[in-house]
Design an enzyme around this catalytic site. Structure first.
Site, PDB file in Angstrom:
ATOM      1  N   CYS A  87     -13.747  -1.575   6.261  1.00  0.00           N
ATOM      2  CA  CYS A  87     -12.855  -0.875   5.320  1.00  0.00           C
ATOM      3  C   CYS A  87     -13.612  -0.173   4.204  1.00  0.00           C
ATOM      4  CB  CYS A  87     -11.855  -1.858   4.735  1.00  0.00           C
ATOM      5  SG  CYS A  87     -10.909  -2.720   6.001  1.00  0.00           S
ATOM      6  N   ARG A  99      -1.318   6.952   9.428  1.00  0.00           N
ATOM      7  CA  ARG A  99      -1.390   6.429   8.054  1.00  0.00           C
ATOM      8  C   ARG A  99      -1.403   7.551   7.013  1.00  0.00           C
ATOM      9  NH1 ARG A  99      -3.828   1.128   8.226  1.00  0.00           N
ATOM     10  NH2 ARG A  99      -3.094   0.130  10.132  1.00  0.00           N
ATOM     11  N   CYS A 141      -8.038 -10.739   1.277  1.00  0.00           N
ATOM     12  CA  CYS A 141      -8.066 -10.276   2.666  1.00  0.00           C
ATOM     13  C   CYS A 141      -8.202 -11.453   3.633  1.00  0.00           C
ATOM     14  CB  CYS A 141      -9.226  -9.315   2.882  1.00  0.00           C
ATOM     15  SG  CYS A 141      -9.271  -8.781   4.599  1.00  0.00           S
ATOM     16  N   LYS A 150      -3.430   1.715  15.007  1.00  0.00           N
ATOM     17  CA  LYS A 150      -3.425   2.557  13.807  1.00  0.00           C
ATOM     18  C   LYS A 150      -4.031   3.931  14.100  1.00  0.00           C
ATOM     19  CE  LYS A 150      -5.907  -0.274  11.240  1.00  0.00           C
ATOM     20  NZ  LYS A 150      -6.854  -0.867  10.273  1.00  0.00           N
ATOM     21  N   LYS A 196      -5.455   7.605  12.001  1.00  0.00           N
ATOM     22  CA  LYS A 196      -5.808   8.124  10.669  1.00  0.00           C
ATOM     23  C   LYS A 196      -6.134   9.611  10.706  1.00  0.00           C
ATOM     24  CE  LYS A 196      -7.426   3.668   9.058  1.00  0.00           C
ATOM     25  NZ  LYS A 196      -8.539   2.855   8.549  1.00  0.00           N
ATOM     26  N   ARG A 241       0.870  -1.185   0.000  1.00  0.00           N
ATOM     27  CA  ARG A 241       0.000   0.000   0.000  1.00  0.00           C
ATOM     28  C   ARG A 241       0.905   1.233   0.000  1.00  0.00           C
ATOM     29  NH1 ARG A 241      -3.642  -0.179   5.043  1.00  0.00           N
ATOM     30  NH2 ARG A 241      -4.895  -1.654   3.867  1.00  0.00           N
ATOM     31  N   CYS A 258     -16.336  -7.832   6.519  1.00  0.00           N
ATOM     32  CA  CYS A 258     -16.268  -8.142   7.950  1.00  0.00           C
ATOM     33  C   CYS A 258     -16.485  -6.852   8.709  1.00  0.00           C
ATOM     34  CB  CYS A 258     -14.919  -8.798   8.297  1.00  0.00           C
ATOM     35  SG  CYS A 258     -13.580  -7.633   8.578  1.00  0.00           S
ATOM     36  N   CYS A 284     -15.382  -3.041   0.116  1.00  0.00           N
ATOM     37  CA  CYS A 284     -13.977  -3.289   0.432  1.00  0.00           C
ATOM     38  C   CYS A 284     -13.470  -4.443  -0.428  1.00  0.00           C
ATOM     39  CB  CYS A 284     -13.820  -3.622   1.905  1.00  0.00           C
ATOM     40  SG  CYS A 284     -14.474  -5.253   2.307  1.00  0.00           S
TER      41      CYS A 284
HETATM   42 FE1  SRM Z   1      -8.879  -1.759   6.266  1.00  0.00          FE
HETATM   43  C1  SRM Z   1      -7.458  -4.308   7.956  1.00  0.00           C
HETATM   44  C2  SRM Z   1      -8.162  -3.215   3.341  1.00  0.00           C
HETATM   45  C3  SRM Z   1      -9.636   1.120   4.700  1.00  0.00           C
HETATM   46  C4  SRM Z   1     -10.477  -0.653   9.099  1.00  0.00           C
HETATM   47  N1  SRM Z   1      -7.920  -3.449   5.745  1.00  0.00           N
HETATM   48  C5  SRM Z   1      -7.374  -4.365   6.599  1.00  0.00           C
HETATM   49  C6  SRM Z   1      -6.573  -5.417   5.816  1.00  0.00           C
HETATM   50  C7  SRM Z   1      -5.162  -4.928   5.714  1.00  0.00           C
HETATM   51  C8  SRM Z   1      -6.654  -6.848   6.378  1.00  0.00           C
HETATM   52  C9  SRM Z   1      -5.556  -7.260   7.336  1.00  0.00           C
HETATM   53  O1  SRM Z   1      -5.373  -6.623   8.395  1.00  0.00           O
HETATM   54  O2  SRM Z   1      -4.872  -8.235   7.029  1.00  0.00           O
HETATM   55  C10 SRM Z   1      -7.319  -5.338   4.463  1.00  0.00           C
HETATM   56  C11 SRM Z   1      -6.505  -5.786   3.249  1.00  0.00           C
HETATM   57  C12 SRM Z   1      -7.411  -6.297   2.159  1.00  0.00           C
HETATM   58  C13 SRM Z   1      -6.711  -6.475   0.874  1.00  0.00           C
HETATM   59  O3  SRM Z   1      -6.496  -7.643   0.476  1.00  0.00           O
HETATM   60  O4  SRM Z   1      -6.376  -5.484   0.225  1.00  0.00           O
HETATM   61  C14 SRM Z   1      -7.814  -3.917   4.491  1.00  0.00           C
HETATM   62  N2  SRM Z   1      -8.762  -1.126   4.392  1.00  0.00           N
HETATM   63  C15 SRM Z   1      -8.529  -1.904   3.299  1.00  0.00           C
HETATM   64  C16 SRM Z   1      -8.759  -1.153   2.004  1.00  0.00           C
HETATM   65  C17 SRM Z   1      -7.813  -1.557   0.882  1.00  0.00           C
HETATM   66  C18 SRM Z   1     -10.220  -1.344   1.586  1.00  0.00           C
HETATM   67  C19 SRM Z   1     -10.596  -0.861   0.217  1.00  0.00           C
HETATM   68  O5  SRM Z   1     -11.389  -1.582  -0.375  1.00  0.00           O
HETATM   69  O6  SRM Z   1     -10.176   0.183  -0.244  1.00  0.00           O
HETATM   70  C20 SRM Z   1      -8.587   0.278   2.529  1.00  0.00           C
HETATM   71  C21 SRM Z   1      -7.145   0.718   2.487  1.00  0.00           C
HETATM   72  C22 SRM Z   1      -6.997   2.100   2.978  1.00  0.00           C
HETATM   73  C23 SRM Z   1      -5.603   2.659   2.831  1.00  0.00           C
HETATM   74  O7  SRM Z   1      -5.220   2.937   1.700  1.00  0.00           O
HETATM   75  O8  SRM Z   1      -4.958   2.828   3.863  1.00  0.00           O
HETATM   76  C24 SRM Z   1      -9.017   0.121   3.983  1.00  0.00           C
HETATM   77  N3  SRM Z   1      -9.804  -0.016   6.824  1.00  0.00           N
HETATM   78  C25 SRM Z   1     -10.138   0.986   5.973  1.00  0.00           C
HETATM   79  C26 SRM Z   1     -11.127   1.833   6.574  1.00  0.00           C
HETATM   80  C27 SRM Z   1     -11.811   3.013   5.900  1.00  0.00           C
HETATM   81  C28 SRM Z   1     -11.082   4.308   6.083  1.00  0.00           C
HETATM   82  O9  SRM Z   1     -10.061   4.385   6.766  1.00  0.00           O
HETATM   83  O10 SRM Z   1     -11.580   5.297   5.533  1.00  0.00           O
HETATM   84  C29 SRM Z   1     -11.385   1.315   7.840  1.00  0.00           C
HETATM   85  C30 SRM Z   1     -12.451   1.825   8.837  1.00  0.00           C
HETATM   86  C31 SRM Z   1     -12.074   3.069   9.503  1.00  0.00           C
HETATM   87  C32 SRM Z   1     -11.367   2.803  10.805  1.00  0.00           C
HETATM   88  O11 SRM Z   1     -10.169   2.608  10.779  1.00  0.00           O
HETATM   89  O12 SRM Z   1     -12.062   2.759  11.830  1.00  0.00           O
HETATM   90  C33 SRM Z   1     -10.530   0.152   7.987  1.00  0.00           C
HETATM   91  N4  SRM Z   1      -8.910  -2.349   8.210  1.00  0.00           N
HETATM   92  C34 SRM Z   1      -9.667  -1.792   9.197  1.00  0.00           C
HETATM   93  C35 SRM Z   1      -9.503  -2.568  10.402  1.00  0.00           C
HETATM   94  C36 SRM Z   1     -10.165  -2.304  11.775  1.00  0.00           C
HETATM   95  C37 SRM Z   1      -9.392  -1.336  12.602  1.00  0.00           C
HETATM   96  C38 SRM Z   1      -9.917  -1.208  14.004  1.00  0.00           C
HETATM   97  O13 SRM Z   1     -10.092  -0.080  14.446  1.00  0.00           O
HETATM   98  O14 SRM Z   1     -10.145  -2.231  14.663  1.00  0.00           O
HETATM   99  C39 SRM Z   1      -8.633  -3.637  10.068  1.00  0.00           C
HETATM  100  C40 SRM Z   1      -8.140  -4.763  10.999  1.00  0.00           C
HETATM  101  C41 SRM Z   1      -7.171  -4.314  12.032  1.00  0.00           C
HETATM  102  O15 SRM Z   1      -6.585  -3.234  11.969  1.00  0.00           O
HETATM  103  O16 SRM Z   1      -6.977  -5.102  12.956  1.00  0.00           O
HETATM  104  C42 SRM Z   1      -8.297  -3.464   8.679  1.00  0.00           C
HETATM  105 FE1  SF4 Z   2     -10.949  -7.308   4.798  1.00  0.00          FE
HETATM  106 FE2  SF4 Z   2     -12.840  -6.849   6.547  1.00  0.00          FE
HETATM  107 FE3  SF4 Z   2     -11.400  -4.837   5.592  1.00  0.00          FE
HETATM  108 FE4  SF4 Z   2     -13.130  -6.011   4.031  1.00  0.00          FE
HETATM  109  S1  SF4 Z   2     -13.649  -4.910   5.914  1.00  0.00           S
HETATM  110  S2  SF4 Z   2     -11.011  -5.518   3.482  1.00  0.00           S
HETATM  111  S3  SF4 Z   2     -13.044  -8.095   4.711  1.00  0.00           S
HETATM  112  S4  SF4 Z   2     -10.630  -6.458   6.854  1.00  0.00           S
END
Ligand code: SRM
Ligand code: SF4
Length: 577
Positions: free
Chosen positions: A489, A154, A446, A220, A222, A84, A485, A440
């Site tokens: 995201c 981030r 993922c 994390k 943001k 990323r 899930c 997402c």
């Molecule tokens: Fe996310 C984890 C994809 C935006 C909350 N996110 C992941 C992971 C890396 C899975 C992992 O931990 O192994 C996913 C990888 C999937 C893949 O194969 O690409 C993943 N997140 C994404 C992306 C690519 C979704 C998308 O379709 O665009 C976004 C990448 C953003 C970036 O460029 O940095 C993405 N993730 C978000 C958002 C939305 C936002 O920030 O606007 C959220 C919700 C906002 C928030 O943070 O509250 C988000 N991602 C999470 C979480 C839960 C964090 C938490 O507070 O518990 C995880 C899991 C974790 O961190 O444990 C996670």
């Molecule tokens: Fe993966 Fe869950 Fe984030 Fe979708 S919402 S990319 S399933 S961690």
């Protein structure tokens, strides 16, 4: 800094989560990554390095579609990494685009570029022997992936289309400045990936990382810069937001919003999505100090015992918003002024051409789920590369996973539009509903996915379009988001209809965010199958069509009609029945 008694009362006592040990022992994010890279017996990384490479912008993954088959053949999962990039404000030049296009084609197993919900791109499927080459290629073109994952600040977002006015340009510059200010200062990234000279880590905490500290952040973090009335970056998904305030078209400072976040865990009521709180207004000269003060307060007070409650949103609810805010004022040596008035009215991107005040033109392309790939019927990825070959401006990735061809001169418009149409990048038949839908990544990459999202939503939108048309709502749209899930995201927790994966083919349905993205939706029904989802959307949209007030949005209607209760304070309302 606060005195030690005050500080002690804000700290969660108990055995620290294991991630704390590995960050502390990592010698400022180095770990033994270099040793793992030269281990050709496995495609993966050892458990500690598996976590540490995240702070360098990579996740270890494997293709879940073929996992069982490989297991049957007694093979280890086909380990690879997802990268990323760090792109504050999402701006990328045509030269950089062509470089990432080539790398994704030549060296990744999926051959795609994925635009994310945080204004950057991801490569999926990079095998170990290509990882260093990837960083070196990116570096050659001025791109890095420092701190795009892990317990750090981030990629900093900024409302898209910055050349539309002076205010956009200034705000984008602030997004870059804030990104630099909060970036890890360790040289680990340069040493490991770019063969930079080894520099010994500092001996005392703060020597190397004055803001993040030797253990980095509890979780994390943001940050955004947003320009109202557009809330395309969804402030309430973020820990720290700077809302641009202008006078006579000139940026004068920011309202600061702290403590947003969307993730939760199914069945764990101590977790919930939460809106950010308004701390007040700061002038430009105090902006970096406030950013650092919020980060260091969260660094010192955030929960290092339980990672599920470690984000800033939980720190605020545990210590109290006023206490957190007072600490930020003390550390930044400022007093917040009263917030200046502003309003968020929309979040979508403006598709098609818009003209900027600099007389340049900007073309926003709808990229379904941000996935740029050459599909049999539409060579989207090749189309963008062809545009990059002739484009003299730049590209902007939006937080809605779309792409803006920005800064086009009048005489170049026709050719760019021709290429875009020829490659399916402009499709006039895309409905408003499709443009307001987002998912997402989920399967197959993922590891946390419980249900499909990106591969499910195109068909879901076909069906929802048909339902809306049947109910006389063909010109309308509902902000519809799917996440595989509850991590959220795809930001389903700020959708008018949010579907959150529960298991294969099963989703919880949440209703009731609004157009400006300032309301958290509420659980409506659990464990719905794909057919149940359509039945619910049919019934709900029919009620909306029959009983709505003039121009009333779907999310506002479901609350006024009592279909779900409004979530005003998440800690209190989100889980009540
Ligand atoms: Fe996310 C984890 C994809 C935006 C909350 N996110 C992941 C992971 C890396 C899975 C992992 O931990 O192994 C996913 C990888 C999937 C893949 O194969 O690409 C993943 N997140 C994404 C992306 C690519 C979704 C998308 O379709 O665009 C976004 C990448 C953003 C970036 O460029 O940095 C993405 N993730 C978000 C958002 C939305 C936002 O920030 O606007 C959220 C919700 C906002 C928030 O943070 O509250 C988000 N991602 C999470 C979480 C839960 C964090 C938490 O507070 O518990 C995880 C899991 C974790 O961190 O444990 C996670
Ligand atoms: Fe993966 Fe869950 Fe984030 Fe979708 S919402 S990319 S399933 S961690």
């Amino acid at each position: 800094m606060s005195n030690s008694n005050e500080k002690a009362s804000q700290i969660v006592e108990g055995k620290h989560a294991d991630n704390e040990r590995l960050k502390l022992e990592s010698d400022y994010l180095r770990g033994t990554i270099v040793d793992d890279l030269s281990d050709s017996m496995t495609g993966g990384f050892t458990p500690d390095n598996y976590q540490l490479i995240r702070t360098h912008g990579m996740y270890q993954q494997d293709d879940r579609d073929i996992r069982a088959e490989r297991q049957k053949q007694k093979l280890e999962p086909l380990h690879n990494v997802m990268l990323r990039a760090r792109m504050p404000g999402g701006i990328i030049t045509p030269k950089q685009w062509l470089a990432i296009d080539k790398f994704s084609h030549d060296k990744t197993s999926y051959g795609s570029i994925r635009l994310t919900t945080r204004q950057t791109f991801q490569f999926h499927g990079v095998l170990k022997p290509n990882i260093k080459l990837m960083h070196q290629t990116l570096n050659e073109y001025g791109i890095d992936s420092i701190a795009t994952a892990g317990d750090v600040n981030r990629n900093v977002l900024c409302t898209s289309n910055p050349v539309e006015s002076e205010l956009h340009k200034e705000s984008y510059e602030w997004a870059k400045k804030i990104s630099e200010h909060l970036l890890p200062k360790t040289r680990a990234y340069a040493e490991i990936w770019l063969d930079g000279e080894k520099i010994e880590g500092g001996t005392e905490e703060g020597d190397v990382e004055p803001i993040l500290g030797k253990s980095y952040l509890p979780r994390k973090f943001k940050t955004t810069v947003v320009i109202p009335p557009q809330n395309d970056i969804d402030v309430h998904a973020n820990d720290l937001n700077f809302v641009a305030i202008s006078e006579d078209g000139k940026l004068v400072g920011f309202n600061v919003l702290v403590g947003g976040g969307l993730a939760m865990t199914h069945g764990d009521k101590s977790t919930y999505p939460r809106k950010a709180d308004d701390f007040g207004f700061v002038t430009l000269e105090n902006t970096l100090a406030v950013a650092a003060a919020v980060v260091t307060t969260q660094r010192d007070w955030g929960n290092r015992v339980n990672r599920k409650n470690a984000k800033t949103k939980y720190t605020l609810d545990r210590v109290g918003v006023d206490v957190f805010k007072a600490e930020v004022e003390k550390r930044a040596e400022i007093s917040f002024e009263e917030s200046r008035p502003y309003e968020f009215t929309f979040r979508g991107d403006r598709f098609g051409w818009v003209e900027g005040i600099d007389n340049k033109h900007h073309l926003t392309l709808f990229i379904e789920n941000g996935r740029l790939l050459d599909y049999p019927e539409k060579a989207l990825k090749t189309g963008v590369a062809k545009i990059a070959e002739i484009h003299k401006g730049d590209f902007r990735m939006t937080a809605n996973q779309n792409l803006i061809v920005a800064g086009v001169a009048e005489q170049d418009k026709a050719e760019i539009e021709r290429i875009a149409r020829e490659h399916g990048l402009i499709n006039d038949s895309h409905s408003e509903q499709r443009k307001n839908s987002m998912a997402c990544v989920a399967f197959p990459t993922c590891p946390l996915a419980m249900a499909e999202a990106e591969r499910y939503i195109p068909k879901l939108v076909d069906d929802v379009e048909a339902i809306l048309t049947k109910n006389g709502l063909a010109e309308e749209a509902i902000i519809l988001r799917v996440t595989g899930c509850p991590n959220g995201c795809g930001r389903a927790m700020l959708a008018e209809i949010g579907l959150v994966g529960k298991g294969p083919g099963k989703y919880n349905m949440y209703l009731g965010s609004n157009l400006g993205g300032t309301r958290i939706p509420k659980l409506y029904k659990e464990n719905l199958g794909e057919q149940d989802i359509l039945t619910e959307i049919d019934q709900l949209s029919a009620r909306w069509a029959a009983d709505r007030n003039k121009d009333e949005a779907f999310g506002d209607f479901v609350i006024r009609a009592g279909i779900v209760n409004e979530v005003k304070i998440s800690m209190r309302d989100f889980h009540d029945d």
